[in-house]
Design an enzyme around this catalytic site. Structure first.
Site, PDB file in Angstrom:
ATOM      1  CE  LYS A  49      -3.771  -2.127   2.289  1.00 30.35           C
ATOM      2  NZ  LYS A  49      -4.645  -2.601   3.408  1.00 30.35           N
ATOM      3  CD  GLN A  93      -3.239  -4.050   6.635  1.00 29.52           C
ATOM      4  OE1 GLN A  93      -3.220  -3.039   5.796  1.00 29.52           O
ATOM      5  NE2 GLN A  93      -3.920  -5.200   6.354  1.00 29.52           N
ATOM      6  CG  ASP A 116      -9.447   0.491   5.201  1.00 26.29           C
ATOM      7  OD1 ASP A 116      -9.034   0.085   3.933  1.00 26.29           O
ATOM      8  OD2 ASP A 116      -8.665  -0.132   6.466  1.00 26.29           O
TER       9      ASP A 116
END
Ligand code: NAP
Length: 280
Positions: A49, A93, A116
């Site tokens: 990422k 995460q 997200d």
């Protein structure tokens, strides 16, 4: 012959247009990734990422906490990032270590920085079809991938295997919004095959290695494999790709949905910076 639905080309397209947008921004968007602990798979995903974000010109940084960090350590960091005016978007995460409640952490994130798209505010807005939301990266990545391959969705039978909050549930709503007839299957579904054999588009998001065999699939269907499980030292999907590809179009694992997830996260970070309205 049937197509391998690679995520590499559609993902490169999204990254290319992201790069062009960022090149025209005076202030470069800033993404922060919070990583708690040292789960090897998470470390690989986080590195990818950050690399991809930096390649399109986004500032991407890592905030690392020890595996022993407690919930309040993570919540304090989330609060700091919520307040930091130089941070456009951030993610925590997953998975988190067991002492930390994932839902509590997600809900502490400012929905304006929730790139997200996992907070209840953004999920709720998505379900209601409101525009000011961040669509969750993996589900919207799957929609983009199908669009890239010219797959029509309206009126089709879409079967989603898995009702998780990250993939199955939000994806089912995105499919519904595109006028599909959606069936959601889960671990208590009786006779899974009977449902999946009816799918024009089959999404496997259960995280069960090779759950979907050729027998589960209708000839000529589009099969998207979202699952990732460890089998020995290999990462495998939910679909028995080698046999399913003889009968239907199918995305591989790795190299299918994964790259799309990263590109859509980056799109959300750019969108977050643009919404702040101080970039051009
Ligand atoms: P999750 O929350 O654990 O959900 C899994 C779902 O699968 C649950 O709804 C479960 O049913 C269902 N399920 C489990 N075994 C089943 C079976 N034998 N038959 C039918 N349904 C079954 O997982 P998630 O977060 O949604 O993620 C799903 C998978 O996608 C995981 O492998 C994850 O690693 C992967 N993933 C990949 C990416 C990517 O970028 N490639 C991104 C995100 C997630 P119940 O609800 O009844 O328990």
């Amino acid at each position: 012959m049937y197509k391998t639905l690679s995520g590499k080309e559609p993902s490169a397209g999204v990254l290319e247009s992201s790069k062009r947008i960022v090149a025209n921004m005076k202030r470069k968007p800033h993404l922060v990734i919070v990583l708690v602990g040292s789960d090897p798979a998470s470390e690989v995903y986080v590195r990818k990422k950050i690399e991809k974000a930096q390649a399109v010109g986004i500032r991407a940084s890592l905030e690392k906490l020890e595996n022993e960090a407690n919930e309040s350590d993570v919540l304090k960091l989330v609060e700091k990032l919520n307040k930091d005016k130089d941070v456009d978007g951030f993610i925590v995460q997953s998975p988190l270590p067991p002492q930390i409640d994932q839902m509590k952490v997600t809900e502490a994130i400012d929905p304006k920085k929730d790139v997200d798209g996992w907070t209840s505010t953004n999920i709720g807005r998505m379900i209601l079809g409101m525009s000011e939301t961040f669509l969750p990266a993996t589900p919207i990545g799957i929609m983009k991938m199908l669009e890239y391959y010219g797959v029509e969705i309206a009126g089709k039978n879409v079967v989603v295997v898995g009702r998780g909050n990250v993939v199955g549930k939000p994806l089912s709503y995105l499919m519904l919004a595109k006028d599909a007839t959606v069936t959601i299957c889960h671990s208590r579904t009786k006779n899974l095959k009977q449902h999946t054999q009816n799918a024009d588009i089959l999404i496997a998001a259960a995280g069960r290695a090779r759950l979907i065999t050729a027998e589960h699939v209708k000839e000529g269907a589009y099969v998207i494999d979202v699952g990732t499980s460890k089998l020995g030292d290999k990462i495998v999907g939910d679909v028995d790709f080698e046999n399913v590809i003889k009968k239907a179009h199918c995305s591989p694992v790795p190299g299918g949905v994964g790259p799309m997830t990263v590109s859509m996260l980056i799109s959300n970070v750019i969108e977050a910076a643009i919404r702040k309205g101080e970039n051009r």
